[in-house]
Write a protein that holds these residues in place. Structure first.
Motif, PDB file in Angstrom:
ATOM      1  N   ALA A 100       0.878  -0.794  -0.108  1.00 13.98           N
ATOM      2  CA  ALA A 100      -0.166  -0.339  -0.122  1.00 13.98           C
ATOM      3  C   ALA A 100       1.171   1.193   0.372  1.00 13.98           C
ATOM      4  O   ALA A 100       0.744   2.338  -0.838  1.00 13.98           O
ATOM      5  CB  ALA A 100      -0.839   0.602   1.440  1.00 13.98           C
ATOM      6  N   PHE A 101       2.331   1.532   0.545  1.00 11.95           N
ATOM      7  CA  PHE A 101       3.011   2.488   0.760  1.00 11.95           C
ATOM      8  C   PHE A 101       4.243   1.636   1.516  1.00 11.95           C
ATOM      9  O   PHE A 101       3.964   0.905   1.576  1.00 11.95           O
ATOM     10  CB  PHE A 101       2.237   3.662   1.354  1.00 11.95           C
ATOM     11  CG  PHE A 101       1.778   3.390   3.071  1.00 11.95           C
ATOM     12  CD1 PHE A 101       2.441   3.340   3.637  1.00 11.95           C
ATOM     13  CD2 PHE A 101       0.351   2.990   3.069  1.00 11.95           C
ATOM     14  CE1 PHE A 101       2.396   3.614   5.070  1.00 11.95           C
ATOM     15  CE2 PHE A 101       0.071   2.878   4.446  1.00 11.95           C
ATOM     16  CZ  PHE A 101       0.701   3.000   5.494  1.00 11.95           C
ATOM     17  N   VAL A 102       5.421   2.496   0.994  1.00 14.94           N
ATOM     18  CA  VAL A 102       6.065   2.155   2.072  1.00 14.94           C
ATOM     19  C   VAL A 102       6.980   3.252   3.217  1.00 14.94           C
ATOM     20  O   VAL A 102       6.209   4.525   3.254  1.00 14.94           O
ATOM     21  CB  VAL A 102       7.600   2.201   1.593  1.00 14.94           C
ATOM     22  CG1 VAL A 102       7.630   0.865   0.256  1.00 14.94           C
ATOM     23  CG2 VAL A 102       7.603   3.566   0.252  1.00 14.94           C
ATOM     24  N   MET A 103       7.466   3.043   4.441  1.00 19.15           N
ATOM     25  CA  MET A 103       7.738   4.188   5.383  1.00 19.15           C
ATOM     26  C   MET A 103       9.275   3.743   6.063  1.00 19.15           C
ATOM     27  O   MET A 103       9.586   1.907   6.400  1.00 19.15           O
ATOM     28  CB  MET A 103       6.780   4.047   5.985  1.00 19.15           C
ATOM     29  CG  MET A 103       6.116   3.014   6.706  1.00 19.15           C
ATOM     30  SD  MET A 103       4.663   2.794   8.064  1.00 19.15           S
ATOM     31  CE  MET A 103       5.413   4.040   9.563  1.00 19.15           C
ATOM     32  N   GLU A 104       9.318   4.382   6.721  1.00 22.50           N
ATOM     33  CA  GLU A 104      10.605   4.412   7.743  1.00 22.50           C
ATOM     34  C   GLU A 104      10.568   3.031   8.514  1.00 22.50           C
ATOM     35  O   GLU A 104      10.116   2.820   9.528  1.00 22.50           O
ATOM     36  CB  GLU A 104      11.153   5.411   8.405  1.00 22.50           C
ATOM     37  CG  GLU A 104      11.736   5.049   9.684  1.00 22.50           C
ATOM     38  CD  GLU A 104      13.453   5.160   9.058  1.00 22.50           C
ATOM     39  OE1 GLU A 104      13.666   4.829   7.789  1.00 22.50           O
ATOM     40  OE2 GLU A 104      13.758   4.401  10.318  1.00 22.50           O
TER      41      GLU A 104
END
Lengths: 310, 310
Positions: free
Chosen positions: A119-123
């Motif tokens: 769905a998305f990428v994050m730290e």
């Protein structure tokens, strides 16, 4: 000395709904009505304050649910909103978890319209703040003596590591960073952590996975580890290469068991060893009273989307 | 053709609380506040009517809970109350499940003051009526070719069996009757079902257990199967001895997989094969999109007491 079940409970320590009301006030983070994370009320207070500063606000926050605002609709927009959020909260020192910033992007699953269900990428360091499930791979390196007796390669983590310094670890382990497959992660970590070449590490075979839910001072961590077994040739030894590992021990399973029950392993690595012990008949149901509970606890249903075709 | 996950769902078909409200009106059967079974409202109506005929009544029945009356305090008294209950309901033909009466006593767990945590024993055929968890053992018999290729011994159930006639089954399988250990059950079933002697069957090794929750026309069946693997000597073949098994096939894993996905296995035996496939790297996470969900589903947490030291 602990029991095996107590060792499991140290890692799988988020309460089950029927056993405790603690954490019953958590709120889901959703995407298109699918739960993709889980939030403490204290986190929501901080998100609400952050949200109020922006127009349009990136999040929709209610008592029962947090989700992206309607104008944020795809991978890039979600990724950018999360980047802004955590860059800001990091600079404002709102969360202890962000002091361990890693500059490593983790995928968040739950959008079947994007490859792998991402769905998305994050730290990576921010994932416990949103209770985002994370995925890694752990590898049991072992040798078999001519008599068929198993000895396991156990890593000792460097005393300088920020997390779990000096604790025992599986032969090879690592989180699955965005863009890497499970197999690529194994080959990469095998070389970086244990100086094991790809022609050896690529002979590892998948045998299991464990799932558990850990509460730490950083937040909520529902985790999945794919498990691989690798029978080492007798003339190949893992060797520390970077500064992650102090040394490797080649131990018989009695020595591994003793250290495990003394609590000398990093908690989730202990679960990987317990799974290995069950599959290799070292923990057996005629001797272990908690056999069934251990198996169900280390395969906890996490109620979040999983990767599709890693 | 099904997917592996669909095959799992045929067996583990009791809904999870977060996925469906169906069966949310079930009521626990408890002993000293521990849940030892689970009851459909329609069952409670029948129990209430039965209870009203007796003085003192054997059960305490409320909207939210069913338990033994205070004057029933130990193993013998609970066992006798259950015997009277099901002898009566059987003669009155109240439950279809009781038409399959087996004259086989099953332990019900949940009294730590009794050996093995057994609270009482009851007729096996009646366990789904009270949603009592049951325990069995399933054994994967296999051979390894000199090249290391696995072939599995698969049983075909007799066409005359009352349950699942003609379906495929694991090499050896059976419920654990009261008074038998897991190992004794294996040795007994190996001889009765497959004509395999104790010196062979006792070399089986425990490697796993599966847990799942099945709804059938007979009631609610939370089940646990201890799993053993047995590498057969190449010159030993399982052979039908009683009238339970029609024949045994020695199939490569492609043939087993094809039959499994076509739905030719008895549902819970299919789960035993899937567990074997995962442990032996025949189902792998880089090819199977539902890898994690399969593993958590076949290790479902059942929220009932387990045997202590079988």
């Amino acid at each position: 000395m602990h029991t095996f079940l107590q060792i499991v409970e140290i890692c799988d320590n988020f309460p089950y709904p029927d056993s405790s009301a603690e954490f019953s006030n958590v709120v889901p983070l959703t995407l298109n009505k699918t739960k993709i994370g889980i939030l403490l009320p204290s986190t929501i207070d901080i998100l609400r304050e952050y949200n109020s500063r922006l127009d349009p606000a990136p999040l929709e926050i209610s008592e029962k649910n947090v989700t992206f605002s309607a104008h944020i609709t795809n991978f890039q927009e979600r990724t950018e909103a999360m980047k802004q959020l955590f860059d800001t909260l990091r600079s404002e020192k709102k969360f202890a978890a962000l002091e361990g910033w890693r500059n490593e992007l983790y995928p968040v699953y739950g959008d079947i319209n994007h490859p792998f269900n991402v769905a998305f990428v994050m730290e990576r360091a921010a994932t416990p703040i949103l209770g985002i499930p994370t995925f890694g791979v752990h590898l049991n390196g072992y040798v078999k003596t001519p008599e068929g007796v198993i000895k396991m390669w156990i890593a000792k983590r460097a005393s300088t590591k920020p997390t779990w310094p000096g604790k025992l670890d599986n032969t090879i382990a690592g989180g699955i960073t965005y863009g890497f497959s499970i197999n690529e992660t194994i080959v990469k970590e095998a070389m970086e952590e244990a100086n094991v070449s790809a022609d050896i590490s690529s002979t590892a075979v998948p045998t299991s996975a464990i799932t558990y839910f850990t509460v730490t001072k950083f937040g909520l961590q529902p985790e999945t580890q794919y498990i691989y077994d690798l029978e080492f040739p007798v003339d190949v030894r893992p060797k520390p290469l970077d500064d992650e590992v102090e040394c490797f021990y080649l131990w018989d399973t009695d020595e591994v068991k003793k250290n495990l029950l003394e609590g000398n392993f990093k908690p989730n690595c202990a679960l990987v060893v317990i799974d290995f012990f069950i599959r290799h008949s070292i923990i057996t149901p005629d001797k272990e009273p908690d056999y069934i509970e251990i198996l169900t606890r280390i395969h906890r249903r996490l109620e979040f989307p999983n990767p599709k075709m890693i």
